[in-house]
Design a protein around this motif. Structure first.
Motif, PDB file in Angstrom:
ATOM      1  N   UNK A   1      50.991  54.542  -1.432  1.00  0.00           N
ATOM      2  CA  UNK A   1      51.868  54.989  -2.507  1.00  0.00           C
ATOM      3  C   UNK A   1      53.263  55.129  -1.938  1.00  0.00           C
ATOM      4  N   UNK A   2      54.261  54.730  -2.690  1.00  0.00           N
ATOM      5  CA  UNK A   2      55.636  54.744  -2.213  1.00  0.00           C
ATOM      6  C   UNK A   2      56.561  55.181  -3.331  1.00  0.00           C
ATOM      7  N   UNK A   3      57.654  55.780  -2.911  1.00  0.00           N
ATOM      8  CA  UNK A   3      58.683  56.130  -3.871  1.00  0.00           C
ATOM      9  C   UNK A   3      59.345  54.857  -4.388  1.00  0.00           C
ATOM     10  N   UNK A   4      59.501  54.776  -5.683  1.00  0.00           N
ATOM     11  CA  UNK A   4      60.275  53.687  -6.260  1.00  0.00           C
ATOM     12  C   UNK A   4      61.722  54.113  -6.284  1.00  0.00           C
ATOM     13  N   UNK A   5      62.559  53.417  -5.510  1.00  0.00           N
ATOM     14  CA  UNK A   5      63.962  53.800  -5.433  1.00  0.00           C
ATOM     15  C   UNK A   5      64.610  53.664  -6.808  1.00  0.00           C
TER      16      UNK A   5
ATOM     17  N   UNK B   1      68.340  44.935  -3.951  1.00  0.00           N
ATOM     18  CA  UNK B   1      69.298  45.421  -4.945  1.00  0.00           C
ATOM     19  C   UNK B   1      69.667  44.249  -5.854  1.00  0.00           C
ATOM     20  N   UNK B   2      69.524  44.437  -7.176  1.00  0.00           N
ATOM     21  CA  UNK B   2      69.885  43.400  -8.141  1.00  0.00           C
ATOM     22  C   UNK B   2      70.797  43.993  -9.202  1.00  0.00           C
ATOM     23  N   UNK B   3      71.649  43.146  -9.775  1.00  0.00           N
ATOM     24  CA  UNK B   3      72.512  43.576 -10.854  1.00  0.00           C
ATOM     25  C   UNK B   3      73.209  42.390 -11.483  1.00  0.00           C
TER      26      UNK B   3
ATOM     27  N   UNK C   1      90.351  41.600  -5.319  1.00  0.00           N
ATOM     28  CA  UNK C   1      91.746  41.216  -5.541  1.00  0.00           C
ATOM     29  C   UNK C   1      91.910  40.662  -6.955  1.00  0.00           C
ATOM     30  N   UNK C   2      93.150  40.363  -7.307  1.00  0.00           N
ATOM     31  CA  UNK C   2      93.442  39.754  -8.599  1.00  0.00           C
ATOM     32  C   UNK C   2      93.840  40.792  -9.631  1.00  0.00           C
ATOM     33  N   UNK C   3      94.156  40.290 -10.843  1.00  0.00           N
ATOM     34  CA  UNK C   3      94.629  41.183 -11.905  1.00  0.00           C
ATOM     35  C   UNK C   3      93.763  41.154 -13.148  1.00  0.00           C
ATOM     36  N   UNK C   4      92.765  40.248 -13.200  1.00  0.00           N
ATOM     37  CA  UNK C   4      91.910  40.167 -14.388  1.00  0.00           C
ATOM     38  C   UNK C   4      90.767  41.165 -14.296  1.00  0.00           C
ATOM     39  N   UNK C   5      90.156  41.481 -15.443  1.00  0.00           N
ATOM     40  CA  UNK C   5      89.058  42.438 -15.496  1.00  0.00           C
ATOM     41  C   UNK C   5      87.741  41.799 -15.047  1.00  0.00           C
ATOM     42  N   UNK C   6      86.839  42.684 -14.560  1.00  0.00           N
ATOM     43  CA  UNK C   6      85.465  42.280 -14.270  1.00  0.00           C
ATOM     44  C   UNK C   6      84.538  43.359 -14.818  1.00  0.00           C
ATOM     45  N   UNK C   7      83.270  42.969 -15.102  1.00  0.00           N
ATOM     46  CA  UNK C   7      82.302  43.897 -15.683  1.00  0.00           C
ATOM     47  C   UNK C   7      80.960  43.766 -14.940  1.00  0.00           C
ATOM     48  N   UNK C   8      80.198  44.864 -14.993  1.00  0.00           N
ATOM     49  CA  UNK C   8      78.867  44.864 -14.373  1.00  0.00           C
ATOM     50  C   UNK C   8      77.932  45.740 -15.191  1.00  0.00           C
ATOM     51  N   UNK C   9      76.609  45.433 -15.123  1.00  0.00           N
ATOM     52  CA  UNK C   9      75.639  46.178 -15.915  1.00  0.00           C
ATOM     53  C   UNK C   9      74.237  45.991 -15.317  1.00  0.00           C
ATOM     54  N   UNK C  10      73.338  46.905 -15.671  1.00  0.00           N
ATOM     55  CA  UNK C  10      71.895  46.792 -15.417  1.00  0.00           C
ATOM     56  C   UNK C  10      71.562  46.564 -13.939  1.00  0.00           C
ATOM     57  N   UNK C  11      71.956  47.526 -13.088  1.00  0.00           N
ATOM     58  CA  UNK C  11      71.614  47.443 -11.657  1.00  0.00           C
ATOM     59  C   UNK C  11      70.242  48.068 -11.414  1.00  0.00           C
ATOM     60  N   UNK C  12      69.455  47.455 -10.532  1.00  0.00           N
ATOM     61  CA  UNK C  12      68.133  47.964 -10.168  1.00  0.00           C
ATOM     62  C   UNK C  12      67.926  47.818  -8.673  1.00  0.00           C
ATOM     63  N   UNK C  13      66.989  48.597  -8.151  1.00  0.00           N
ATOM     64  CA  UNK C  13      66.600  48.453  -6.745  1.00  0.00           C
ATOM     65  C   UNK C  13      65.095  48.551  -6.671  1.00  0.00           C
ATOM     66  N   UNK C  14      64.476  47.660  -5.931  1.00  0.00           N
ATOM     67  CA  UNK C  14      63.025  47.608  -5.811  1.00  0.00           C
ATOM     68  C   UNK C  14      62.622  47.528  -4.355  1.00  0.00           C
ATOM     69  N   UNK C  15      61.440  48.026  -4.082  1.00  0.00           N
ATOM     70  CA  UNK C  15      60.910  48.027  -2.707  1.00  0.00           C
ATOM     71  C   UNK C  15      60.000  46.838  -2.506  1.00  0.00           C
TER      72      UNK C  15
END
Length: 781
Positions: free
Chosen positions: A647-651, A709-711, A767-781
């Motif tokens: 049994x392990x902790x799910x991060x 790590x995924x996202x 770097x740069x001046x334009x916007x960036x976006x991120x969503x739905x990050x997960x981590x698995x063992x």
């Protein structure tokens, strides 16, 4: 005025006369030398140039206060050494060694003893090698000191001797055989000793029956169960310290009929090696206010008693503290008395027990007012040792308290007989690991891992730092205040008289180290060859063969049947249970599952006839600290097998989809915020408004563990990429680069360092001046 002057004059005269007497004694003291090779009994013996030769010559002499008898190193004598005479206060008679080489050797060769004193006082016996072996067994001793009708005898010091190969019998008797014995024989004058010191001796190997004991015929009193004529007359100022006792036939170290004896800094390694009678490592009998401290006792070979330590009957106020007990067949400590005797007010505190067998605490008979607090007990996986065993000896325990103790039980047997005790107070204890039948209720019990620095790693009394608590341990500062608590712990840390103490033998602020995994499946591969601590319902057993790995597996012989184990968990935590199972009939399924964790029972179904992995993920309830895992075959007649459960902790990543509408617990550097648009899923996403900028989060992980790590991320301008990565985990920083203008998954795999319990994950636009976006990050063992 005249009377004052006369008194002053007489005092001056008396002091002058005393000085003359002392000077006379000092000048009369002589040194005598004995050399078995170059000596002659016709010599005067007063120099190394004219030594005596034989023990017969020494035994014929009556020595005076302050005299010293020097035996030459490298020489040997056969027979008994019994010099006569007594020393005086400040001027003892001494037996010692001179020259170079091995210690002078005296072999009693079948005499009652090799070295003997009878009704003598102010003697010091030092630095001899003593044996007593003529090839046959009888009542026999190494050093034997006797008081018979002499009243109180003073100052018997036995220091630095090596007593071994005493071929005594193994009769358990106060007048029995042993290595070093100081004895009072009853006669017409009530007698005892004052000022016994037994210090720095090596006793053993091959000493029968008792290593070191002080005893007396003046023992009769109600406390010892004696109904005859009361004559208890204890010896006082008794100190037994710094001795190493090994390979003794019966008991290790035993003061009897003493008052205020101190037994400290001794090691007993191997007791009851040849006796078939009850024995223990270090204990006192019919002795009040004994202090047994800073000792180590191990390798006791019996379950007829067989404990490292013992508070026996005929005692009031014995204290057993700061000791290390391990690998004793009978357990850590016996606390006992028969009906009609007395055992009152004993204290057992700040001790460590590791890998003791049969029972840790053996409570037998109607003892009263015992306190057991702040001890640390460790039992390994597969152990069947009973944590507490309460038995009858003319009645059961009348009153005892257990406070602030830590039981780290990777394996254990049942808790036996506790319901038979009279007043049984059990509070503020930690019981972690397996929970077996009969475990007592505790209104302030902790079952969480106490975070011992290295349980099971003790090697000797001064090398037990594995029983300190790690910083952040739930046992720190959560104990119950105990009055008159001794003021310090096993390692000398202060124990406050007003603030709540730690639980266990350590009372410091915590030491640095890697926190243990919050959950362990005990005997998950069944390699102990036994089922415990798994339980059986109907058909479960452990068999040799049919294993996925190793030599053993769980067998469910037909159905229905199951095996379960209660494991420790943290509240509000997600875990993954994994295991392997197979069934001999694919139409009869076997399940691997979990229940009683604060959520709905969940399980994986396996119908394969070859080992197949099953996994279930579950999240514990807000107040749940245990869960029940199982292997279960619900029906049918076919056999099923299980193996390798873990049994392990799910991060987890907090606010991984940013659906809280706020950034926390992510932290912002320069440009990060949460936007109510541009989400991949849900309503919100992370926005990096131009660059450079980033959002980071520190997450808890397990050491030496591989994670992915995924996202998802996108950038408004393909030439201005965004990164999803990880750092500060015990290895080189790694990241995935995303330059797509639509959401694209990025992932990185990394392995935490051996001492790393956290990592920093991030989304970063360099770097740069334009916007960036991120969503739905997960981590698995």
């Amino acid at each position: 005025m005249k009377n004052t002057i006369m008194r002053s004059f007489y005092l001056t005269v008396l002091l002058f006369m005393f000085g003359i007497v002392f000077f006379a004694v000092s000048t009369m003291a002589a040194n005598y030398y004995v050399d078995a090779t170059a000596g002659s009994d016709s010599n005067n013996g007063t120099s190394t140039a004219s030594p005596w030769k034989t023990l017969t010559k020494v035994n014929s002499m009556t020595f005076q206060p302050g005299d010293t008898i020097f035996l030459k190193k490298g020489e040997a004598w056969t027979g008994r050494l019994w010099p006569k005479g007594s020393g005086s206060q400040g001027a003892p008679i001494t037996i010692d060694a001179y020259g170079t080489g091995n210690a002078p050797h005296i072999n009693g060769n079948g005499q009652e003893s090799a070295v003997y004193l009878y009704n003598q006082q102010y003697w010091e016996i030092k630095n001899l090698e003593i044996t007593n072996n003529n090839g046959t067994s009888s009542r026999r001793l190494g050093i034997y000191v006797v008081n018979e009708d002499a009243g109180t005898l003073e100052h018997i010091h036995i220091v630095g001797n090596n007593v071994h190969d005493v071929y005594g019998d193994n009769v358990k008797d106060g007048n029995g055989s042993g290595g070093i014995k100081i004895r009072t024989i009853a006669g017409n004058v009530k007698s005892n000793y004052n000022g016994i010191l037994i210090d720095g001796n090596v006793v053993g190997p091959r000493v029968d029956r008792t290593g070191i004991d002080v005893n007396s015929d003046y023992w009769c009193r109600p406390d010892s169960g004696c109904t005859g004529t009361y004559n208890w007359y204890p010896s006082t100022d008794v100190m037994i310290q710094n001795n190493y006792v090994a390979d003794v036939g019966g008991d290790g170290i035993v003061p009897m009929a003493t008052l205020g004896a101190i037994v400290q800094y001794n090691t007993v390694n191997g007791f009851n090696m040849r006796s078939g009678t009850p024995n223990a490592g270090i204990w006192a009998w019919n002795a009040d206010h004994t202090v047994i401290q800073y000792n180590e006792a191990f390798n006791g070979h019996t379950t007829r008693d067989g404990q490292g330590f013992d508070i026996d009957y005929g005692q009031t106020g014995t204290i057993v503290q700061y000791n290390y007990s391990h690998d004793n067949d009978g357990g850590f400590i016996l606390i006992c008395q028969p009906g009609g005797a007395k055992n009152d007010g004993g204290i057992v505190r700040y001790n460590i027990s590791q890998n003791d067998y049969e029972r840790v605490f053996h409570l037998i008979g109607p003892t009263t007012n015992t306190q057991v607090y702040n001890n640390t007990i460790y039992l390994p996986a597969g152990s069947t040792t009973q944590p507490i065993n309460v038995g009858s000896w003319g009645g059961y325990t009348q009153s005892i308290s257990f406070y602030n103790n830590i039981w780290h039980l990777d394996g254990a047997g049942s808790w036996l007989g506790i319901a038979n005790a009279g007043t049984f107070n059990f509070n503020y204890n930690t019981i972690y690991g397996v929970h077996t039948a009969g475990e007592p209720a505790d209104p302030n019990k902790l079952t969480a891992n106490p975070w011992l620095a290295g349980p099971g790693t003790g090697t000797n009394r001064t090398a037990v730092d594995g029983y300190k608590l790690l910083t952040g341990s739930p046992a720190i500062g959560t104990g119950m205040l105990v009055s008159n608590n001794g003021g310090k712990d096993y390692w000398g840390n202060t124990v406050s008289s007003s603030a709540a103490p730690n639980r266990g033998a350590y009372n410091g602020s915590g030491v640095q180290g890697t926190p243990p995994s919050p959950l362990i499946v005990h005997n998950g591969g069944f390699e102990t060859g036994a089922l415990g601590p798994w339980g059986n319902w109907n058909t479960a057993s452990v068999v040799a063969g049919n294993a996925r790995s190793g030599s053993y597996a769980l067998q469910l012989a037909g159905g229905p049947g199951s095996s379960e184990q209660v494991v420790q968990v943290q509240p509000n935590t997600t875990y993954t249970l994994s295991g392997y199972a197979r069934t001999t009939n694919s139409s009869e399924q076997v399940r691997i599952g979990v229940k009683n964790y604060g959520g709905t029972e969940t399980y994986a179904v396996i119908t394969s006839t070859s080992y197949t992995k099953g996994t279930v993920t579950f999240t514990t309830g807000a107040s749940h600290t245990t869960a029940t895992i199982y292997v279960y075959k619900p029906s049918g007649a076919a056999y099923a097998y299980g193996d390798d459960l873990s049994i392990a902790t799910t991060a987890s990543i907090s606010n991984s989809g940013f659906e809280s509408g706020t950034l926390s617990p992510w932290t912002n550097w320069n440009t990060a915020s949460v936007a109510a648009n541009n989400a991949r899923s849900g309503s919100y996403a992370l926005r990096l408004a131009g660059g450079p900028g980033s959002a980071e989060q520190v997450i808890p992980l397990q050491p030496s563990t591989t994670y992915t790590l995924s996202g998802y991320a996108k950038t408004a301008t393909a030439s201005q990429p965004v990164r999803i990565g990880v750092k500060n985990y015990g290895g080189a920083e790694v990241y995935a680069v995303i330059s797509s203008t639509s959401y694209t998954q990025g992932s990185v795999t990394f392995t935490t360092g051996s001492s790393n319990t956290t990592a920093t994950i991030y989304v970063f636009k360099p770097s740069g001046s334009s916007d960036a976006y991120s969503d739905d990050l997960t981590i698995t063992q």
